[in-house]
Enzyme design. Structure first.
Site, PDB file in Angstrom:
ATOM      1  N   ASN A 115       0.833  -1.219   0.000  1.00 10.80           N
ATOM      2  CA  ASN A 115       0.000   0.000   0.000  1.00 10.80           C
ATOM      3  C   ASN A 115       0.857   1.254   0.000  1.00 10.80           C
ATOM      4  OD1 ASN A 115       0.511  -1.066   2.641  1.00 10.80           O
ATOM      5  ND2 ASN A 115      -1.004   0.317   3.527  1.00 10.80           N
TER       6      ASN A 115
ATOM      7  N   GLU B 238       0.358   5.190   0.596  1.00 10.51           N
ATOM      8  CA  GLU B 238      -0.588   6.196   1.101  1.00 10.51           C
ATOM      9  C   GLU B 238      -0.204   7.600   0.633  1.00 10.51           C
ATOM     10  OE1 GLU B 238      -0.978   5.496   5.329  1.00 10.51           O
ATOM     11  OE2 GLU B 238      -2.102   3.648   4.959  1.00 10.51           O
TER      12      GLU B 238
ATOM     13  N   CYS C 160      -4.206   0.657  -2.433  1.00  8.85           N
ATOM     14  CA  CYS C 160      -4.009  -0.581  -1.676  1.00  8.85           C
ATOM     15  C   CYS C 160      -2.956  -1.469  -2.329  1.00  8.85           C
ATOM     16  CB  CYS C 160      -5.309  -1.370  -1.613  1.00  8.85           C
ATOM     17  SG  CYS C 160      -6.630  -0.593  -0.693  1.00  8.85           S
TER      18      CYS C 160
ATOM     19  N   GLU D 187      -3.044  -4.683  -2.993  1.00  9.35           N
ATOM     20  CA  GLU D 187      -3.546  -5.632  -4.000  1.00  9.35           C
ATOM     21  C   GLU D 187      -3.620  -4.989  -5.377  1.00  9.35           C
ATOM     22  OE1 GLU D 187      -4.741  -4.889  -1.042  1.00  9.35           O
ATOM     23  OE2 GLU D 187      -5.927  -6.522  -0.168  1.00  9.35           O
TER      24      GLU D 187
ATOM     25  N   CYS E 146     -10.184  -4.999   0.516  1.00  7.44           N
ATOM     26  CA  CYS E 146     -11.322  -4.070   0.498  1.00  7.44           C
ATOM     27  C   CYS E 146     -12.170  -4.322  -0.752  1.00  7.44           C
ATOM     28  CB  CYS E 146     -10.829  -2.626   0.532  1.00  7.44           C
ATOM     29  SG  CYS E 146     -10.202  -2.031  -1.039  1.00  7.44           S
TER      30      CYS E 146
ATOM     31  N   CYS F  45     -10.570  -3.502  -4.131  1.00  8.76           N
ATOM     32  CA  CYS F  45      -9.535  -4.472  -4.547  1.00  8.76           C
ATOM     33  C   CYS F  45     -10.175  -5.767  -5.025  1.00  8.76           C
ATOM     34  CB  CYS F  45      -8.560  -4.742  -3.406  1.00  8.76           C
ATOM     35  SG  CYS F  45      -7.441  -3.346  -3.137  1.00  8.76           S
TER      36      CYS F  45
HETATM   37  N1  THU Z   1      -5.254  -1.479   2.499  1.00  7.95           N
HETATM   38  C1  THU Z   1      -4.712  -2.321   1.567  1.00  7.95           C
HETATM   39  O1  THU Z   1      -3.559  -2.161   1.153  1.00  7.95           O
HETATM   40  N2  THU Z   1      -5.479  -3.328   1.116  1.00  7.95           N
HETATM   41  C2  THU Z   1      -6.769  -3.552   1.487  1.00  7.95           C
HETATM   42  O2  THU Z   1      -7.446  -4.373   0.887  1.00  7.95           O
HETATM   43  C3  THU Z   1      -7.331  -2.817   2.628  1.00  7.95           C
HETATM   44  C4  THU Z   1      -6.583  -1.602   3.021  1.00  7.95           C
HETATM   45  C5  THU Z   1      -4.450  -0.350   2.949  1.00  7.95           C
HETATM   46  C6  THU Z   1      -4.939   0.968   2.448  1.00  7.95           C
HETATM   47  C7  THU Z   1      -4.395   1.922   3.488  1.00  7.95           C
HETATM   48  O3  THU Z   1      -3.079   2.289   3.119  1.00  7.95           O
HETATM   49  C8  THU Z   1      -4.340   1.074   4.746  1.00  7.95           C
HETATM   50  O4  THU Z   1      -4.451  -0.271   4.337  1.00  7.95           O
HETATM   51  C9  THU Z   1      -5.437   1.396   5.732  1.00  7.95           C
HETATM   52  O5  THU Z   1      -6.678   1.375   5.130  1.00  7.95           O
END
Ligand code: THU
Length: 161
Positions: free
Chosen positions: A62, A64, A73, A75, A112, A115
């Site tokens: 991920n 940010e 994210c 994935e 999520c 994804c």
């Molecule tokens: N996140 C992911 O990388 N994958 C997911 O399927 C759920 C959330 C990350 C996004 C963000 O950087 C952090 O987790 C918190 O939401």
């Protein structure tokens, strides 16, 4: 009116040690990938490893952003990268692992909704199931035979015809 049941089944492993060698290797790559996550806002680092039919592995984590929705994210970073580099190679499986600086992530990471939608696109495109392996920092691993299993009633391009 009638009710329709949409049930899913996942294989539950107590730990990574119970996985096949191929699955374990992929999950360990997801664990490595999560170490390069850029997650200064959530402190929640996710790693994803995509195994391709040509034997290559593509990693993601991920990323940010101070403008929160601009981040992405793990994935999607990984699967878009796989699609970008190997557009004609089938995806065999995706392993995901998550950790947090704030608490011990013992439950298997749950992708999520966006994804799930992004990953099912590739499953539909290649007309072949993609296996999914989900883990927290360590501990139990869920194995799903298909992305469709975790996205019942999925939207697809069939609605666009
Ligand atoms: N996140 C992911 O990388 N994958 C997911 O399927 C759920 C959330 C990350 C996004 C963000 O950087 C952090 O987790 C918190 O939401």
């Amino acid at each position: 009116m009638k009710k329709k049941k949409l049930a899913i089944e996942v294989s539950v492993y107590d730990s990574i040690t119970e996985l096949s060698q191929t699955d374990k290797t992929l999950m360990l790559k997801a664990v490595e990938a999560r170490k390069n996550a850029y997650a200064p806002y959530s402190n929640f680092s996710v790693g994803a490893a995509v195994l391709l039919a040509n034997g290559k592995t593509v990693l993601g984590n991920n990323q940010e952003n101070a403008s929160f929705p601009a981040g992405l994210c793990a994935e999607r970073v990984a699967i878009f990268q796989a699609g970008a580099i190997y557009p004609n190679v089938k995806i065999v499986s995706v392993a995901i692992s998550a950790t947090s600086k704030n608490y011990q992530v013992s439950n298997p990471a749950a992708p999520c909704g966006s994804c799930r939608q992004a990953m099912i696109e590739y499953e539909q495109k290649q007309k072949q199931s993609v296996t999914l392996l989900l883990m927290g920092e360590l501990g139990a691993v869920y194995k799903c035979d298909s992305i469709a299993d975790i996205l019942p009633l999925a939207f697809s391009n069939s609605f666009l015809e």
